[in-house]
Design an enzyme around this catalytic site. Structure first.
Site, PDB file in Angstrom:
ATOM      1  N   LYS A  40     132.682  -3.703 -47.331  1.00  0.00           N
ATOM      2  CA  LYS A  40     133.821  -2.848 -47.673  1.00  0.00           C
ATOM      3  C   LYS A  40     134.499  -3.328 -48.951  1.00  0.00           C
ATOM      4  CE  LYS A  40     137.039   0.152 -47.681  1.00  0.00           C
ATOM      5  NZ  LYS A  40     137.991   0.424 -46.617  1.00  0.00           N
ATOM      6  N   GLY A  53     144.424   2.891 -58.897  1.00  0.00           N
ATOM      7  CA  GLY A  53     145.474   2.399 -58.013  1.00  0.00           C
ATOM      8  C   GLY A  53     145.231   2.869 -56.595  1.00  0.00           C
ATOM      9  N   THR A  57     140.455  -2.978 -43.394  1.00  0.00           N
ATOM     10  CA  THR A  57     139.731  -3.828 -44.336  1.00  0.00           C
ATOM     11  C   THR A  57     140.218  -5.263 -44.157  1.00  0.00           C
ATOM     12  OG1 THR A  57     139.603  -1.973 -45.875  1.00  0.00           O
ATOM     13  CG2 THR A  57     139.158  -4.166 -46.758  1.00  0.00           C
ATOM     14  N   CYS A  85     143.994   0.970 -51.650  1.00  0.00           N
ATOM     15  CA  CYS A  85     142.801   0.165 -51.372  1.00  0.00           C
ATOM     16  C   CYS A  85     142.317  -0.671 -52.559  1.00  0.00           C
ATOM     17  CB  CYS A  85     141.660   1.078 -50.898  1.00  0.00           C
ATOM     18  SG  CYS A  85     141.984   1.864 -49.301  1.00  0.00           S
ATOM     19  N   LYS A 133     146.448   9.840 -57.132  1.00  0.00           N
ATOM     20  CA  LYS A 133     145.405  10.802 -57.493  1.00  0.00           C
ATOM     21  C   LYS A 133     145.757  12.128 -56.860  1.00  0.00           C
ATOM     22  CE  LYS A 133     142.178  10.275 -53.630  1.00  0.00           C
ATOM     23  NZ  LYS A 133     140.757  10.127 -53.263  1.00  0.00           N
ATOM     24  N   GLU A 158     135.989   1.458 -42.563  1.00  0.00           N
ATOM     25  CA  GLU A 158     136.093   2.871 -42.948  1.00  0.00           C
ATOM     26  C   GLU A 158     135.787   3.023 -44.433  1.00  0.00           C
ATOM     27  OE1 GLU A 158     138.554   4.090 -45.062  1.00  0.00           O
ATOM     28  OE2 GLU A 158     139.722   2.248 -45.269  1.00  0.00           O
ATOM     29  N   PHE A 159     135.251   4.193 -44.776  1.00  0.00           N
ATOM     30  CA  PHE A 159     134.978   4.545 -46.167  1.00  0.00           C
ATOM     31  C   PHE A 159     135.547   5.941 -46.429  1.00  0.00           C
ATOM     32  CE2 PHE A 159     131.665   1.518 -44.974  1.00  0.00           C
ATOM     33  CZ  PHE A 159     131.732   0.599 -46.010  1.00  0.00           C
ATOM     34  N   GLY A 170     141.241   7.679 -67.101  1.00  0.00           N
ATOM     35  CA  GLY A 170     142.584   8.027 -66.655  1.00  0.00           C
ATOM     36  C   GLY A 170     143.573   6.935 -67.007  1.00  0.00           C
TER      37      GLY A 170
END
Length: 459
Positions: free
Chosen positions: A200, A253, A122, A256, A321, A146-147, A249
């Site tokens: 992105k 974080g 990125t 990214c 996560k 990228e994703f 939540g």
């Protein structure tokens, strides 16, 4: 016969890209300057927690389509080189391109003039246009961001919802990059490099805004007596909104979203654009972490500013996560540190963060004790705080835990647990976005258990 592909960087993006491209039939050489990491990868050992990735790495090695090296000269015959290097947050929120720029200066003279350089990292708008200056050579340049979601990276690479390719004046180079993804069946979207680079940042910033929105909405639900799970269920049925990223939540974080929102704000500011909605999303995220701290204080002491001094707090989850062991900019770690900073005795467990790998947390001035057993984390605790949505926490013996804690109090920042699960245990529970106990939601689509951990049982 596949293409000869070089991948620079063996982190989450680089290693996943290398292993998946080898799986698609290309011959891939992955370059990294960490000798210990390269030796481990050559032996088929993958330290990154990512479902299916170790199997693909071993497959590529066994079929001689995947190699790892520390020698940049090994990429000299590559037809395409993917740049998958870290671009961390630098001064003022701007992206620090130091590692990427150094790699380009070193690689430029080694690559053939026809080799296509591809930015998957990125990077700020305009980076692709600067690459020939950095390499000193007129290599074709393509932006191919990228994703990939951590915990789903292999799936996302092999089954992408789109492949974005940015090229300014060399469509042959764009064609060559698009050919790498033949076999995925993904739609290819072509654009200029600046638009691809900005897309992105825009995607991640939009997700951050959506998460901050739902976290603020959850706070409002608590104030007015509504239930966030019912509100978001109704919202998610609208196809214009969708159900993704509507779970409240402890804040967002990871590697990214925090750095990319800051970088987008820096680009906007330098361009004279007031991107207030993104700036407010960042502020809301900081507020969310502070709100969780107040919620824990209230649950333990009865007051939002009550003292936690000497209180034992059992923390369930440290990764940002479920589905990954990544601690980078994790809200769970930030909140655990805040608890310790307020003189609580914090004992934390995460199925993908082994005790042996958590020295940095223990070495902090606000040290966190990391243990390898959830029951040990909960022992004699004044409260259990659930900070990561690991499904295996639902499989714990909550009756046993009720007997281990000092006070049967749970602060569930992920709304992972429910009244039925805790029925008869004596636990009281404070969730997010409801004036009553947390409501159970369907977790069947969430990441699988950590492949490193045993399933937590009864002791």
């Amino acid at each position: 016969m596949g293409n000869r592909v070089g991948v620079v960087g063996a982190g989450y993006v680089g290693l996943t890209s290398a292993a998946c491209l080898a799986h698609l039939g290309h011959h891939v050489t992955c370059l990294d300057n960490d000798e210990a990491k390269v030796e481990s990868l050559r032996a088929g050992t993958v330290a990154i927690v990512e479902p299916e990735l170790p199997e693909l790495v071993r497959e590529g090695l066994a079929e001689d389509r995947l190699a790892f090296t520390t020698d940049p000269r090994s990429l000299s015959e590559s037809e395409v080189v993917l740049l998958c290097l870290p671009t961390p947050m630098g001064a003022g929120g701007t992206a620090d391109l130091g590692v990427l720029e150094d790699a380009l200066r070193n690689l430029g003279p080694l690559l053939s003039p026809e080799c296509v350089l591809v930015t998957k990292s990125t990077v700020p708008v305009g980076t692709a246009a600067r690459i020939p200056t950095l390499t000193g050579h007129r290599h074709p340049v393509v932006s191919n961001p990228e994703f990939l979601r951590e915990g789903y990276a292999v799936h996302d690479f092999l089954h992408p919802d789109r492949v974005l390719i940015g090229a300014d004046d060399d469509q042959d180079a764009a064609d060559r990059v698009a050919a790498l993804y033949v076999g995925t069946g993904a739609p290819v979207r072509r654009t200029d490099t600046a638009s691809a680079e900005l897309a992105k940042y825009a995607s991640n910033a939009f997700l951050a805004v959506k998460l901050s929105f739902v976290n603020t909405l959850a706070e409002l639900c608590e104030k007015v007596g509504a239930d966030i799970s019912k509100v978001t269920d109704a919202m998610g049925m609208d196809e214009r909104i969708g159900r993704a990223f509507l779970a409240p939540g402890p804040g967002w974080g990871g590697s990214c979203l925090p750095k990319d929102t800051r970088a987008l704000l820096a680009v906007a500011e330098s361009s004279g654009v007031d991107f207030a909605i993104v700036r407010d999303a960042v502020r809301a995220n900081e507020h969310q972490r502070a709100m969780v701290l107040r919620k824990v204080r209230h649950a333990v002491t009865g007051a939002v500013d009550g003292s936690l001094a000497g209180m034992r707090i059992g923390v369930f989850g440290l990764a940002f996560k479920a589905g990954t062991g990544d601690l980078r900019d994790s809200p769970a770690v930030a909140i655990a540190r805040q608890l310790a900073h307020h003189d609580a005795v914090v004992s934390a467990y995460d199925p993908c963060v082994p005790q042996s790998g958590a020295h940095d947390l223990a070495a902090d001035p606000d040290g966190i004790q990391v243990v390898d057993d959830p029951y040990l984390a909960a022992k004699d605790a004044a409260a259990i705080v659930v900070l990561t949505e690991w499904p295996e926490f639902r499989a714990l013996d909550w009756h046993k835990l009720a007997g281990d804690v000092e006070r049967p109090v749970i602060v569930d920042t992920r709304n992972l647990l429910d009244e039925q699960l805790l029925s008869g245990t004596g636990f009281t529970i404070s969730g997010i976005g409801s004036s009553a106990a947390a409501r159970f939601r369907d977790w069947s689509a969430e990441p699988a258990q950590c492949s490193r951990s045993r399933r937590p049982g009864g002791g």
